[in-house]
Design a protein around this motif. Structure first.
Motif, mmCIF file in Angstrom:
data_model
loop_
_atom_site.group_PDB
_atom_site.id
_atom_site.type_symbol
_atom_site.label_atom_id
_atom_site.label_comp_id
_atom_site.label_asym_id
_atom_site.label_seq_id
_atom_site.Cartn_x
_atom_site.Cartn_y
_atom_site.Cartn_z
ATOM 1 N N LYS A 80 45.583 -18.548 24.446
ATOM 2 C CA LYS A 80 44.533 -18.179 25.415
ATOM 3 C C LYS A 80 43.326 -19.087 25.269
ATOM 4 C CE LYS A 80 44.646 -13.584 24.665
ATOM 5 N NZ LYS A 80 44.365 -12.152 24.794
ATOM 6 N N GLN A 81 42.952 -19.379 24.019
ATOM 7 C CA GLN A 81 41.816 -20.283 23.823
ATOM 8 C C GLN A 81 42.142 -21.667 24.359
ATOM 9 O OE1 GLN A 81 40.798 -22.027 20.122
ATOM 10 N NE2 GLN A 81 38.802 -22.621 20.860
ATOM 11 N N LEU A 82 43.349 -22.147 23.996
ATOM 12 C CA LEU A 82 43.744 -23.495 24.403
ATOM 13 C C LEU A 82 43.675 -23.637 25.919
ATOM 14 C CD1 LEU A 82 44.915 -26.253 23.552
ATOM 15 C CD2 LEU A 82 47.198 -25.245 23.658
ATOM 16 N N GLY A 123 39.420 -32.271 19.333
ATOM 17 C CA GLY A 123 38.574 -31.096 19.611
ATOM 18 C C GLY A 123 39.112 -29.854 18.920
ATOM 19 N N GLY A 124 38.274 -28.845 18.780
ATOM 20 C CA GLY A 124 38.612 -27.628 18.030
ATOM 21 C C GLY A 124 39.962 -27.029 18.386
ATOM 22 N N ARG A 125 40.179 -26.779 19.675
ATOM 23 C CA ARG A 125 41.404 -26.056 20.052
ATOM 24 C C ARG A 125 42.672 -26.902 19.948
ATOM 25 N NH1 ARG A 125 37.974 -26.868 24.167
ATOM 26 N NH2 ARG A 125 38.657 -28.023 26.008
ATOM 27 N N ILE A 182 35.258 -23.785 7.480
ATOM 28 C CA ILE A 182 35.708 -24.789 8.452
ATOM 29 C C ILE A 182 34.762 -24.816 9.656
ATOM 30 C CG2 ILE A 182 37.629 -25.543 9.905
ATOM 31 C CD1 ILE A 182 39.458 -23.731 8.200
ATOM 32 N N SER A 183 34.152 -25.953 9.911
ATOM 33 C CA SER A 183 33.359 -26.097 11.130
ATOM 34 C C SER A 183 33.223 -27.578 11.448
ATOM 35 C CB SER A 183 31.976 -25.459 10.947
ATOM 36 O OG SER A 183 31.200 -25.665 12.106
ATOM 37 N N LYS A 184 33.678 -27.954 12.631
ATOM 38 C CA LYS A 184 33.612 -29.377 12.986
ATOM 39 C C LYS A 184 32.153 -29.801 13.179
ATOM 40 C CE LYS A 184 35.542 -32.910 15.810
ATOM 41 N NZ LYS A 184 35.621 -33.382 17.170
ATOM 42 N N SER A 185 31.443 -29.014 13.994
ATOM 43 C CA SER A 185 30.039 -29.354 14.242
ATOM 44 C C SER A 185 29.203 -29.073 13.001
ATOM 45 C CB SER A 185 29.495 -28.522 15.407
ATOM 46 O OG SER A 185 29.548 -27.154 15.056
ATOM 47 N N GLY A 186 29.640 -28.084 12.243
ATOM 48 C CA GLY A 186 28.883 -27.684 11.053
ATOM 49 C C GLY A 186 27.650 -26.880 11.387
ATOM 50 N N THR A 187 27.507 -26.514 12.663
ATOM 51 C CA THR A 187 26.279 -25.800 13.053
ATOM 52 C C THR A 187 26.570 -24.498 13.797
ATOM 53 O OG1 THR A 187 26.231 -27.108 15.059
ATOM 54 C CG2 THR A 187 24.847 -27.888 13.280
ATOM 55 N N THR A 188 27.828 -24.084 13.841
ATOM 56 C CA THR A 188 28.158 -22.893 14.626
ATOM 57 C C THR A 188 27.613 -21.626 13.948
ATOM 58 O OG1 THR A 188 30.140 -24.063 15.320
ATOM 59 C CG2 THR A 188 30.084 -21.712 15.786
ATOM 60 N N THR A 189 26.953 -20.787 14.745
ATOM 61 C CA THR A 189 26.198 -19.653 14.194
ATOM 62 C C THR A 189 27.075 -18.683 13.384
ATOM 63 O OG1 THR A 189 24.846 -19.819 16.154
ATOM 64 C CG2 THR A 189 24.538 -17.845 14.822
ATOM 65 N N GLY A 249 35.614 -19.497 9.846
ATOM 66 C CA GLY A 249 35.649 -20.379 11.015
ATOM 67 C C GLY A 249 35.780 -19.537 12.266
ATOM 68 N N ILE A 250 35.580 -20.165 13.413
ATOM 69 C CA ILE A 250 35.701 -19.442 14.696
ATOM 70 C C ILE A 250 36.326 -20.365 15.734
ATOM 71 C CG2 ILE A 250 33.403 -20.046 15.643
ATOM 72 C CD1 ILE A 250 33.187 -17.048 16.542
ATOM 73 N N GLY A 251 36.895 -19.778 16.781
ATOM 74 C CA GLY A 251 37.470 -20.554 17.889
ATOM 75 C C GLY A 251 38.555 -21.487 17.367
ATOM 76 N N GLY A 252 38.429 -22.754 17.730
ATOM 77 C CA GLY A 252 39.420 -23.739 17.311
ATOM 78 C C GLY A 252 39.453 -23.952 15.810
ATOM 79 N N SER A 253 38.402 -23.528 15.118
ATOM 80 C CA SER A 253 38.383 -23.677 13.662
ATOM 81 C C SER A 253 38.907 -22.426 12.961
ATOM 82 C CB SER A 253 36.955 -23.986 13.187
ATOM 83 O OG SER A 253 36.615 -25.287 13.590
ATOM 84 N N TYR A 254 39.637 -21.587 13.700
ATOM 85 C CA TYR A 254 40.138 -20.337 13.145
ATOM 86 C C TYR A 254 41.514 -19.950 13.708
ATOM 87 C CZ TYR A 254 40.410 -15.187 14.006
ATOM 88 O OH TYR A 254 40.814 -13.899 14.170
HETATM 89 O O1 PA5 Z 1 37.658 -25.441 20.797
HETATM 90 C C1 PA5 Z 1 36.498 -25.587 20.455
HETATM 91 O O2 PA5 Z 1 35.942 -26.685 20.475
HETATM 92 C C2 PA5 Z 1 35.696 -24.412 19.966
HETATM 93 O O3 PA5 Z 1 36.392 -23.231 20.030
HETATM 94 C C3 PA5 Z 1 35.258 -24.660 18.525
HETATM 95 O O4 PA5 Z 1 36.396 -24.860 17.741
HETATM 96 C C4 PA5 Z 1 34.445 -23.493 17.975
HETATM 97 O O5 PA5 Z 1 33.334 -23.278 18.760
HETATM 98 C C5 PA5 Z 1 34.038 -23.746 16.536
HETATM 99 O O6 PA5 Z 1 33.328 -24.929 16.439
HETATM 100 P P1 PA5 Z 1 33.005 -25.615 15.061
HETATM 101 O O7 PA5 Z 1 34.275 -26.039 14.432
HETATM 102 O O8 PA5 Z 1 32.149 -26.780 15.417
HETATM 103 O O9 PA5 Z 1 32.293 -24.599 14.214
#
Ligand code: PA5
Length: 436
Positions: free
Chosen positions: A284-286, A203-205, A140-147, A80-85
């Motif tokens: 920091k992300q939040l 949302g992710g974060r 883990i991916s909410k959108s399911g399409t994150t690269t 996962g990345i960003g909010g999904s990590y």
């Molecule tokens: O906070 C956010 O919305 C983003 O950081 C997402 O969590 C991040 O881009 C990952 O998105 P996704 O869970 O759709 O793969």
């Protein structure tokens, strides 16, 4: 101290009490906007009552999965990345032994992360490590399409299928994604993976208290019920819409905005325990994604002291005076370690004989706060009694709520992130993705 506490006495020489009080009406109005769900981004407020709305059945389902899978694996790979990590990473780092990977007797799997970068070396080295280890994957991916996670999962899916065969691999892959939409949902349904749902209105974060955070945290061996209880308590404490001084999230949001108003445009989150480095990354992300828009917003930065006092300390003390600090201070550590007398005293440390390491750390903290305040850096202090699930849960909800209140005070939508699309469009065009 029983619960999280915010202390703002070291900002009042910069922004006097009346400037804080001036925010009273506006902040109370913004808290009601949140509670009444009538402010900006009000379709993304599911996180507001997440702690109290999580059912015992949901917790049980996650804990059952953890019990079932933990014994048969050495390693759990979270993709996962960003909010999904960051939420899961932050909690797991905060609660784990510093040398978890080297522990001889492990009752829990080692947690590794993937999909949080697009680095060929990282994926290659991960695949090599997994070769002779028993492992499972949580994707883990909410959108399911994150690269980034999609690329990592493509490699890991193949690897785990080759290693165990399709049917066992299917049991070792868990997907956390949207209930109906997205490529990952489709793939998970086609392959028959166990899935957990990310609610549409979170949302992710803001999602660490959904299965996005709870599944990895439980599989890492931590008590998600206590985490949720801490957040639940903070949900109640931060409900106050009438008195900013009785609502820690309000007082933190006000203080940040009052400082921003006097040109303190960078906030540095300071920690004194290496286990909290990822708390700062999550924070920091939040705050960065929530507030940095419409050419506004405080720039969130972080340092881990005392290590960074030997690198960033100089800038903070004497650089551009546009910064303020928010220090996370932990009342008591988990262990006790007292400095011993050395008859030779070649290192001249005998003056510390009998003192706890923590006392030295605390004096470093106090001395630093005093020096930085004297040097023109206002200081907000956030205190918690100790690092455990309950207090990390409090911190999570506290920071989320304060972020939303603060974002409304800046008059932006704290729940969207339109700016992150710009680089993606360029990258997709450069990579010749169909449609770009
Ligand atoms: O906070 C956010 O919305 C983003 O950081 C997402 O969590 C991040 O881009 C990952 O998105 P996704 O869970 O759709 O793969």
């Amino acid at each position: 101290m029983e619960n999280l506490n915010v202390n703002i006495e070291n900002i009042l020489n910069f922004t006097p009490k009346y400037t804080i009080n001036n925010y009273d009406n506006e902040i109370c109005k913004n808290i009601s906007l949140l509670h009444n769900r009538t402010g900006k981004g009000n379709n993304s407020l599911g996180w507001l009552d997440l702690p109290s709305s999580i059912s015992d059945e949901q917790i049980k389902e996650i804990n059952n999965l953890a019990t079932e899978i933990k014994d048969k694996i050495d390693i759990l790979v979270i993709i996962g990345i960003g909010g999904s990590y960051l939420g899961a990473k932050m909690v797991i780092e905060a609660l784990s032994n510093n040398f978890e990977h080297l522990q001889e007797k492990k009752s829990n799997p080692i947690i590794l992360f993937a999909g949080q970068n697009i680095c060929e070396d990282y994926i290659s080295e991960l695949l090599a490590i997994l070769e002779d280890k028993s492992y499972a994957i949580v994707v883990i991916s909410k959108s399911g399409t994150t690269t980034e996670p999609a690329i990592a999962f493509r490699f890991l899916k193949k690897h785990i299928e080759n290693k165990y065969g399709k049917s066992e691999a299917q049991k070792r892959i868990i997907a956390v994604t949207d209930e109906t939409k997205g490529a990952l949902r489709k793939l998970a349904d086609n392959e028959g993976y166990k899935t957990f749902i990310i609610p549409d209105d979170v949302g992710g974060r803001y999602s660490v208290l959904t299965p996005v955070g709870l599944v990895p945290i439980a599989l890492a061996g931590f008590n998600i019920k206590k985490l949720i209880d801490g957040a639940k308590l903070m949900q109640n404490i931060t409900k106050n819409e009438k008195d900013i001084y009785k609502n820690p999230a309000a007082i933190y949001a006000v203080s940040r905005n009052a400082l921003y108003n006097i040109n303190k445009t960078t906030e540095i989150l300071v920690t004194y325990n290496p286990k909290l480095v990822y708390l700062a990354e999550w924070w920091k992300q939040l705050y960065g994604e929530s507030e940095g828009k419409e050419n506004k917003g405080i720039f969130p930065a972080s340092v881990n002291f005392t290590a960074d006092l030997h690198s960033m300390g100089q800038y903070i003390q004497e650089g551009l005076r546009n910064i303020f600090e928010t220090v996370i201070t932990i009342e008591k550590p988990k262990y006790k370690l007292t400095i011993l007398q050395d008859p030779e005293n070649l290192d001249n440390l005998n003056y510390l004989t009998g003192k706890r390491i923590n006392e030295v750390n605390k004096m470093a903290e106090l001395g630093t706060v005093m020096a930085h305040v004297d040097g023109g850096v206002p200081n907000i202090k956030i205190e918690i009694p100790e690092i455990n699930e309950f207090y990390i849960g409090q911190l999570i909800y506290f920071f989320e709520k304060a972020c939303a209140i603060s974002g409304y005070t800046l008059d932006i939508n704290p729940f969207d992130q339109p700016g992150v699309e710009a680089y993606k469009k360029n990258m997709f065009t450069l990579l010749k993705k169909p449609g770009y």
